[in-house]
Structure formats: structure tokens, C-alpha cells
Design a protein around this motif. Structure first.
Motif, mmCIF file in Angstrom:
data_model
loop_
_atom_site.group_PDB
_atom_site.id
_atom_site.type_symbol
_atom_site.label_atom_id
_atom_site.label_comp_id
_atom_site.label_asym_id
_atom_site.label_seq_id
_atom_site.Cartn_x
_atom_site.Cartn_y
_atom_site.Cartn_z
ATOM 1 N N LEU A 523 0.831 -1.208 0.000
ATOM 2 C CA LEU A 523 0.000 0.000 0.000
ATOM 3 C C LEU A 523 0.865 1.256 0.000
ATOM 4 C CD1 LEU A 523 -2.661 -1.132 2.627
ATOM 5 C CD2 LEU A 523 -2.847 -1.205 0.149
ATOM 6 N N VAL A 543 -8.993 1.876 -0.984
ATOM 7 C CA VAL A 543 -7.763 1.649 -1.762
ATOM 8 C C VAL A 543 -8.121 1.516 -3.243
ATOM 9 C CG1 VAL A 543 -5.886 0.002 -2.202
ATOM 10 C CG2 VAL A 543 -6.554 0.520 0.139
ATOM 11 N N VAL A 556 -3.735 4.247 -1.294
ATOM 12 C CA VAL A 556 -4.685 4.542 -0.225
ATOM 13 C C VAL A 556 -5.252 5.953 -0.414
ATOM 14 C CG1 VAL A 556 -4.975 4.763 2.271
ATOM 15 C CG2 VAL A 556 -3.449 3.022 1.326
#
Lengths: 752, 186
Positions: A523, A543, A556
Motif C-alpha cells: 500500500l 484503496v 490509499v
């Protein structure tokens, strides 16, 4: 700042010469018309001076000599030592032409070219150094010009993109009868774009009516419920006054129903009209397909002859309307595909006859609309692509093990052909086989959210199918909020959006990741990627999954805002190419949104992660973006070539680099951003380096700010002037070639 | 009547009023000049009305990644046109205005201050200011050349000085301001 890292120094030199020669051509003619206007001379001197410096960097001595003598002649004029006679202007123009011609040569050929033209160069240099001829009679011969260069078939072959642009009216087979009414009017491109914007806005507005319709339907239900309640009250209580209320409510309801019906009709009509208007305006951006392929018949003829082949080219669907932007982008990929077909696809006449085929090969380029998309096919009836050779090449290059390669199907193997540098050609030819080309096709197609497919049968032929959007003007996008502002991701370019619960996110070596279809996906923080620092994030819930053949990452975001059709607006050209952003749009509430360039973002993220300047989203927020901690250097020089050399040197050393083109630009940037060092030239327009250094030093905030001057001027008094102005170091441009430059920078600000 | 005038204007009315205010005012005669007075960074300044294309009370903004800085604030939508917005006090190098420039309105990442859209060489630049006072006319002869100290300050954006309502007001040079704006987005 535009990224110039993809260009060689010689390409930058060529671009710089082109710019300065344009200025010289314009300025010299202006000077000829007003020989006493000495104000015109300074920019010309600067242009010649800059070309001299740039030529010195790329080692083109002939250009250094010509530019130097041109500069000297201009300096004499500016000082009044000589006058701008017509004869001198002729010589300066001849020098400009010579520099232009020289810069257009292939880099490897340039020394040979200069040798072949030595007599002409020497004559010009001597003439520029002598007293100015009074009239236009000059001993310098006229430049042969571009025609001769372009007319050489061998040179034509080395210019893959050099397809002559031909107006539709002169393209021979262009038949106005193919189009219902081929009359055209010229419309200013700016006006057309504005019409597109307004028509798009109108359509977006027209589509907002469903929300209002729903509100009205809800109001009607409320009224109906109110009436039922009143009826019930009347039935129970039997009060006469309530009966009157009941009748009034009934009248209101009837009136509301009638108005709603009228509004429905109005909305429907408005939507129809705005949509029709929009598509008409979109249609006005369309150009017939033939305009984009007008140069191919000549190219196919010349190349086929060169290769000893006999090929007939058919263009089918020349009248098919194609968005002008798509048409412009199609040229290079089609060029590559056709060159590949001619070089590797079609056989020589003898081979064709031996294979039982007509000696003349057939190449077809066809365009048609299919299922709301543009389909472009390029087919040949040549030998086809040997799949087994691709398989062997994949194994040879270590791209797959033999075990895996043996399991790959035809389509999977064809995909390798679209990878950069992959080629099955056994030898490099002038026409193709350099391993470049098909990846260009892939890039173009994916940049427009299209697809490319390859089908080939051995001995029968090959067909490339490019499926592209009919227009680039409307986009279906996922809207998200990053850093409190809306961003749009084209739906066709994202893998999916994810809504995560707390348990879905795990930490591995301090980096956050989630599981998608059994795979771990790292992420990254959206705000950090966009350069706005990290948003405070207590939990990861939304996301956007981005990916390509190299892998996926999860971006994100703050939250999802939904899906929407967006009318694509170009960003203001003054902004240049904005990293990660392709264009803009205006949302229903009037707020601007930026449309993300997913390919660019993925490429940057991959580079950042590989080089260590970017790290995955960590449990500790400050770990996200290491790039912010790198030392920043501002490079100031009016020569694009010098700027790029310094940028590359400093980037290679590990510093972050920004560039400015003159003193004023530098001063603005210095105050707008945080820098650790400034490296500046002396001779620059608007504000020179000495003035800049003095200005910076006069500001208390920059009293101790490190400054290095890098100049061609190597006299002691020049050095003293730079240091007296407040520079910490004074270097000549020769320092690029040894360690002095690097050592001085490190001494001034330490390691990156 | 008192209540009527005391009533706050709706956004639409305010927009209309500011538009009317900013409509290019043809300078009457060669000896008169119209100035649009604004306040920014605690100072009163003026644009030549002839340089002003329009005034916008408020317009939704958006920062531009890797471009937005202390001078270039982002893009704003005005009737479908995406304008490039710049903080005047930062463009002039007035640090006093920095705090104001950094103050975002709730729900927006960018402060939504009034915009003065100037036009020079067919290019438009939207300049954020704190407050717009209005237009005043004066004799062209009343414009004075700024002293060297002022001319050198403000990034060379001071074109003249004028005395209006007992205040010394600097008159901004739209072309120079355009150069500073251009430098901030490069």
C-alpha cells in the motif's frame, strides 16, 4: 519541469539549435529591415553564444567555430565597430542555415558531414571574420537546404517517423463522394475546444436531471401519503372541515402530477438536445482516417523497392471519422507495424511464387467503427510469425525457463513481441528489427485505454488489430478524495477499488499490505505520491488498485466519491506535463477534479520503489516518502543542454534537482521552494547570474545559502566578479569532465 | 429599508455585483485612469482596470500535484474555464500575507479568496487577494514613479504610486506580475 532524461545530449543540442536558429532567422531579418535598431542584436548574440556552448558540450567543433564567429560579428555590430549590411546579414543567415543543417545530421555522421563541408564552413568563417560586404553579393554559397537531405532514400529509411503529411485534398484517392458532404470550414482550434467544453458541460448538466426527477417523485409520494392520512382522518372523525382539506390536498396532488409530467418532458428533451449537441461537436473534431495514412502509399512503395519486394497497399475505410487526437497518435504505431510487415512479413517475389502465392504481396490498412469503438486493422499475406522462434528467444534471453516457456500458448508468446527490446529478427536492418517498435504500439494503445491484438498464421499472414476509443473527450471515471480534493481514475485503467476492514491490512517489515485474490499487494499513500505529504491516517479503508503486467500496488485514498462520466479538459499548457496527472474535469458541483495518468503514476512508483526514493505505506507515518529528505539543488542556466548535463550529473550523485531558465525564474523558485544549493550560469537573459547572486545574498533568508557559479568565462576577473557577488564557488564548465564539479558540490552541501 | 441594505447578499448577487464591478472600465479620456483597489497581506494595492478581465468572488479550487507552491495555488473553475491561481502577497514577496494565504476554508484544501483575473499578452492569470474595495478614477498625472526602493521591491511588479483617499497605494504592473506567475509554475 519536463522530464528530458529520455533524450540524448545530442537530441537536446539539436532542439536547442532549432530554437536559436528560429530566433536568429527572425531577428536577422528584423535587423536587416532596421539596421540601426541595436536592441535586436543582444538576443542574437545570446543565441549564437548559447549554440556555441551547447556545441562545445556535444563536441561539434564545426558548430562551435561557426557560432563563435557569428557571435563575434554580432558583438562588433553591437559595439558599433561595423554595420549590419545586407551582405553581413546574408552571411549570418548562411551561418544559421549551416548550423541547422549540421544539427540535423545523425550524431555518428556529423564529423564526416563537417569534413565533407569543410570548404564551405571555412569560407563562411573567413567571411564572418572579414569586413562586412556592403551588398548582398557574398562569397558564401547558398545552403542546399533540406530538400536534398530528405530526398536521399537511405536517409529516408533512418527516419521512422518521417512520413510526409499530405492534405486530404491532394492525397489522390481522397474522394469527396465517400463522405455525405465533405465541405469543410476552418475553425480556430481554441474555439473548437471551448465549444467542446460548453457542449460537454451542457450534457453533464442535462444528465443531472434524474436526481431532480427522483426528488419530485418522492415529493409526489409524500403528497399521496398526506392525502391518505387526511382521508383516514375524515373517515374516522367525519369532520366536514377536514373534507375540505382533503379536497385541497387532492387538487395540489393533481397539479403536482401535471407539472411533474411537463418537467419530465422538458428534462427528456433537454437531455436529448444537449446530448445531440455534444455529439455534433465531438463529430466536428473528427477527421477522415485517410488523412492520417496519406503518407503510407509512398513509404510502402519506396521501402518495398529498397527491399526488393513487390507490395500493394490497400487503404480501406479512408472516410471513417477518427478523433483528430487519436489520428495524430496513430501515425507512429502504424508506421512501425507497416515497416515490420514490409521487412519481416512479406516475402520476396521469388519466395512467394515458390510458396504458391502471387508475386505481389498485399498489405491492407483498414479502419471501421465497431461496437462504439474504432477498430484499425493492419494485415499482410506474408510468411507469418514463427511462434517457435519466439519461444526459443524467450528461453535464450532468460525471460522464462524452458519448462514454463513450453507451456505458453500462441497468444501468450505473441505478448512478448510487445515488450521493449524484444525482437525475433536475426539481424538489425535499417527498416526494423532493432527491437523497438511494437512496444511503441503497445504504449500508444494503452495510453488511450485501447487494446492491441496480434494474430498470425505461418505461411498465411499476420494481422494487428488496434481497438481504440472513438473519442478521448468523455471518460468514465472512479472519483476518489485524496488530501481533501477530488481525483478521477479512468475506470478502464484501474484494476478495482477495495474497501478494507481493519483485519484486511497486515504489516510486513513495517510496510502495510493487503491481500487481493491471494496475492499480497503493498500500500502507498495517495497524498504522499501526489507530493502533498502524508495525510494523518488512523486506518486504511479505501484503496484504488493499480497495476499492469509488472504487478499491482494499492493507492490509499481518503474515500470513494462514486463513478461519473467526465468531460476531459486539457490542463493549461503553461503547466507543462504535470507528474501523475493527464487532464482535468469539472464535477457536477462545479469543483475541478484532476484526472490521474495511471501509466505515468505506475511508472514513477515503480522507479521510486526500485531506487529507494519511495517506500510503501508504513506503520510509522514519517517513513513514507524518503524523497522529501533528499537535498535539493536548483540549476540555473539558459541553455537547455547545459541545464540537462548539470541535472543529470547531480541526479546521478543522488540529489533532487529543479531547473530555472534565468535569474528571475530562479529567484521565484528559490522563494517558492526549499533548496540546499543553487548552481548558476552567468550569461542569461532577463537577470544574469551576477545580479541573481547579489539579489539572493541581499535577502537575509539566503545570507548563508550555498551558491556555485558555473560559467564558460574563465578569466580571473570573471571569477573574482562571481565570488565578489557572493558565490561560494566559481567553476568553469570544463569541470563537468573531471571530478571538480562533483567535489565542489559535495564540499558545499555534503552527500545527498 | 435599513434591514434591506443590511441583508447579506446571496452568492449569485455577490457574483453579479463583483462582475459588474470588474467589468473593464474604459478609461475616459487620456488624462484619466481607473484603478481597481484591493487589499492583500495587509496592504492596499491597485490594478489598472484596463488590465483586469474580471473579478470572481469565489470559485472552487484544486491544488495541482508537484506544481502547487507558495505562489501558485492551483486551478479554479469559473464558468467552465480553468484558471491558474496565484497568491498576490507571495508573488510580491510580502511575507505578511503568508498566514492569510495558508488559511483554507472548511471543506477545501485551498483558501477560497476573491480572484482578480488579469490579462496580458492574451494570457490570463487569476490573482488571489484578501479583499476587493472597488474602482476609483484619478488623473493620470497623479500617478507617480515609484522610488527605487519600491521599484526594486515586490519583484519589480510596482508600476506606479498613487494617493487615494489619503492612502499611498502601489499600482501593480500586470505584465511583470505575469512574469512572476509564469516563473512560479515552471
Amino acid at each position: 519541469m519536463s522530464d528530458l532524461s529520455g533524450f540524448s545530449l545530442f537530441e537536446l543540442f539539436r532542439a536547442e539549435v532549432e530554437t536559436h536558429c528560429a530566433a536568429l532567422n527572425e531577428g536577422l531579418i528584423q535587423l536587416e529591415q532596421a539596421p540601426t535598431d541595436l536592441g535586436v542584436i543582444v538576443p542574437l548574440m545570446r543565441a549564437a553564444h548559447s549554440m556555441k556552448g551547447a556545441a562545445r558540450i556535444v563536441g561539434v567543433d564545426a558548430a562551435v567555430s561557426v557560432a563563435h564567429h557569428m557571435e563575434d560579428a554580432l558583438v562588433r555590430m553591437q559595439k558599433g565597430a561595423e554595420t549590419a549590411t545586407r551582405g553581413r546579414i546574408d552571411q549570418l543567415l548562411a551561418g544559421t542555415d549551416l548550423l541547422e543543417r549540421l544539427s540535423r545530421q545523425d550524431e555518428a555522421e556529423i564529423a564526416g558531414w563537417a569534413d565533407r563541408h569543410r570548404a564551405e564552413i571555412d569560407r563562411l568563417v573567413v567571411a564572418l571574420g572579414a569586413a562586412p560586404p556592403a551588398s548582398g553579393d557574398t562569397t558564401v554559397t547558398a545552403a542546399p537546404g533540406l530538400v536534398e537531405v530528405a530526398a536521399k532514400p537511405s536517409e529516408l529509411l533512418t527516419e521512422p517517423a518521417a512520413i510526409p503529411r499530405v492534405e486530404a485534398a491532394s492525397s489522390g484517392g481522397a474522394s469527396a463522394a465517400e463522405i455525405p458532404d465533405a465541405r469543410t470550414v476552418r475553425v480556430n482550434a481554441e474555439n473548437l475546444d471551448r465549444m467542446m467544453q460548453l457542449a460537454g458541460e451542457s450534457m453533464v448538466e442535462g444528465r443531472r436531471s434524474p436526481a431532480l426527477r427522483r426528488a419530485l417523485a418522492s415529493l409526489r409520494s409524500d403528497t399521496r401519503r398526506l392525502r391518505s392520512a387526511v382521508e383516514e382522518a375524515v373517515r374516522r372523525a367525519g369532520v366536514e372541515s377536514l373534507r375540505e382539506v382533503d379536497e385541497s390536498v387532492a387538487e395540489v396532488e393533481a397539479a403536482l402530477v401535471a407539472r411533474i409530467a411537463e418537467l419530465e418532458a422538458f428534462f427528456r428533451r433537454t437531455e436529448e438536445v444537449s446530448t445531440a449537441l455534444y455529439y455534433e461537436v465531438v463529430g466536428s473534431r473528427m477527421r477522415p482516417f485517410r488523412e492520417g495514412v496519406a503518407g503510407f502509399p509512398r513509404m510502402v512503395r519506396d521501402l518495398a523497392r529498397k527491399l526488393g519486394k513487390d507490395v500493394h497497399l490497400d487503404i480501406v475505410g479512408g472516410h471513417v471519422p477518427v478523433d483528430r487526437d487519436i489520428l495524430a497518435r496513430l501515425e507512429a504505431p502504424l508506421n512501425h507495424i507497416i515497416r515490420n510487415a514490409l521487412d519481416h512479413g512479406v516475402e520476396r517475389p521469388d519466395d512467394r511464387r515458390a510458396a504458391g502465392k502471387p508475386s505481389q504481396a498485399r498489405l491492407v490498412v483498414e479502419a471501421r467503427h465497431q461496437a462504439g469503438q474504432l477498430l484499425v486493422l493492419v494485415s499482410d499475406d506474408g510468411r507469418g510469425i514463427p511462434v517457435e522462434r519466439i519461444r526459443e528467444r524467450v528461453i535464450e534471453r532468460g525471460m522464462q525457463t524452458r519448462e514454463v516457456a513450453n507451456t505458453l500458448g500462441e497468444r501468450e508468446l505473441f505478448d512478448f513481441l510487445f515488450l521493449p527490446g524484444f525482437s525475433t529478427a536475426s539481424s538489425v536492418t535499417e527498416v526494423s528489427g532493432r527491437g523497438v517498435g511494437l512496444d511503441v504500439v503497445q504504449q500508444m494503445v494503452t495510453s488511450t485505454a485501447g487494446t492491441v491484438r496480434l494474430e498470425s498464421r505461418l505461411g498465411i499472414g499476420t494481422t494487428f488489430s488496434l481497438t481504440l476509443p472513438v473519442t478521448l473527450s468523455v471518460l468514465r471515471a472512479a472519483l476518489v478524495e485524496i488530501g481533501g480534493e477530488p481525483y478521477a481514475f479512468p475506470l478502464a485503467r484501474i484494476e478495482r477499488v477495495l474497501r478494507l476492514e481493519g483485519d484486511d491490512v497486515t504489516t510486513v517489515q513495517g510496510r502495510l499490505q493487503c491481500q487481493v485474490d491471494g496475492e499480497s499487494v503493498g500500500l502507498l499513500d495517495g497524498a504522499a505520491v501526489l507530493g502533498f505529504g502524508e495525510a494523518s491516517r488512523s486506518e486504511v479503508t479505501s484503496v484504488v488498485l493499480l497495476g499492469d503486467e509488472h504487478g499491482s500496488v494499492g493507492l490509499v485514498v481518503n474515500r470513494f466519491l462514486g463513478e461519473q462520466d467526465l468531460v476531459v479538459r486539457s490542463l493549461d499548457r503553461r503547466l507543462g506535463k504535470v507528474p501523475h496527472i493527464s487532464s482535468a474535469a469539472i464535477l457536477d458541483d462545479g469543483a475541478p477534479a484532476l484526472i490521474v495518468d495511471v501509466e505515468d503514476m505506475l511508472a514513477t512508483l515503480r522507479k521510486g520503489l526500485t531506487e529507494g526514493t519511495l517506500r510503501g505505506l508504513g506503520a510509522a507515518s514519517h517513513e513514507i516518502h524518503l524523497a522529501a529528505a533528499l537535498k535539493r539543488v536548483l540549476v540555473v542556466d539558459d541553455s537547455i543542454t547545459v541545464r540537462e548535463v548539470e541535472r543529470q550529473l547531480l541526479t546521478r550523485m543522488g540529489y533532487q534537482v529543479a531547473v530555472a531558465v534565468d535569474g528571475i525564474d530562479a529567484w521565484n523558485q528559490l522563494r517558492a521552494g526549499a533548496f540546499d544549493l543553487m548552481v548558476t550560469d552567468i550569461d542569461m537573459p532577463r537577470m544574469n547570474g551576477i545580479e541573481l547572486v547579489k539579489l539572493v545574498r541581499a535577502d537575509q533568508r539566503f545570507a548563508h545559502f550555498p551558491i556555485a557559479v558555473v560559467s564558460y568565462k574563465d578569466r580571473e576577473e570573471d571569477r573574482r566578479a562571481g565570488l565578489d557577488a557572493g558565490a561560494n564557488a566559481y567553476l568553469t564548465k570544463g569541470s563537468f569532465h573531471d571530478q571538480t564539479f562533483a567535489a565542489t558540490i559535495t564540499n558545499l552541501i555534503g552527500a545527498p | 429599508m435599513r434591514e434591506l441594505f443590511g441583508k447579506p447578499l446571496s452568492d449569485a448577487d455577490l457574483d453579479a455585483a463583483t462582475r459588474a464591478l470588474a467589468a473593464p472600465i474604459i478609461e475616459v479620456g487620456l488624462d484619466r485612469v481607473s484603478l481597481l483597489l484591493v487589499e492583500c497581506g495587509g496592504e492596499t494595492m491597485a490594478f489598472r482596470a484596463a488590465d483586469v478581465a474580471m473579478v470572481i468572488a469565489r470559485a472552487p479550487r484544486h491544488r495541482v500535484p508537484h506544481r502547487t507552491n507558495s505562489i501558485f495555488r492551483g486551478i479554479a473553475n469559473h464558468e467552465g474555464e480553468l484558471l491558474l491561481c496565484f497568491a498576490l502577497e507571495r508573488a510580491l514577496g510580502l511575507d505578511a500575507g503568508a498566514q492569510q494565504a495558508g488559511k483554507a476554508v472548511p471543506g477545501s484544501a485551498v483558501p477560497n479568496r476573491p480572484l482578480v483575473v488579469i490579462e496580458e499578452s492574451r494570457r490570463r492569470w487569476a490573482i488571489e487577494v484578501d479583499r476587493i474595495f472597488g474602482v476609483e478614477d484619478l488623473d493620470a498625472a497623479e500617478l507617480r514613479k515609484p522610488p527605487l526602493t519600491l521599484a526594486a521591491a515586490h519583484n519589480g511588479c510596482t508600476d506606479a504610486l498613487a494617493r487615494l483617499s489619503g492612502r499611498e497605494v502601489i499600482v501593480l504592473d500586470a505584465k511583470a506580475l505575469g512574469c512572476v506567475a509564469q516563473g512560479a509554475i515552471r
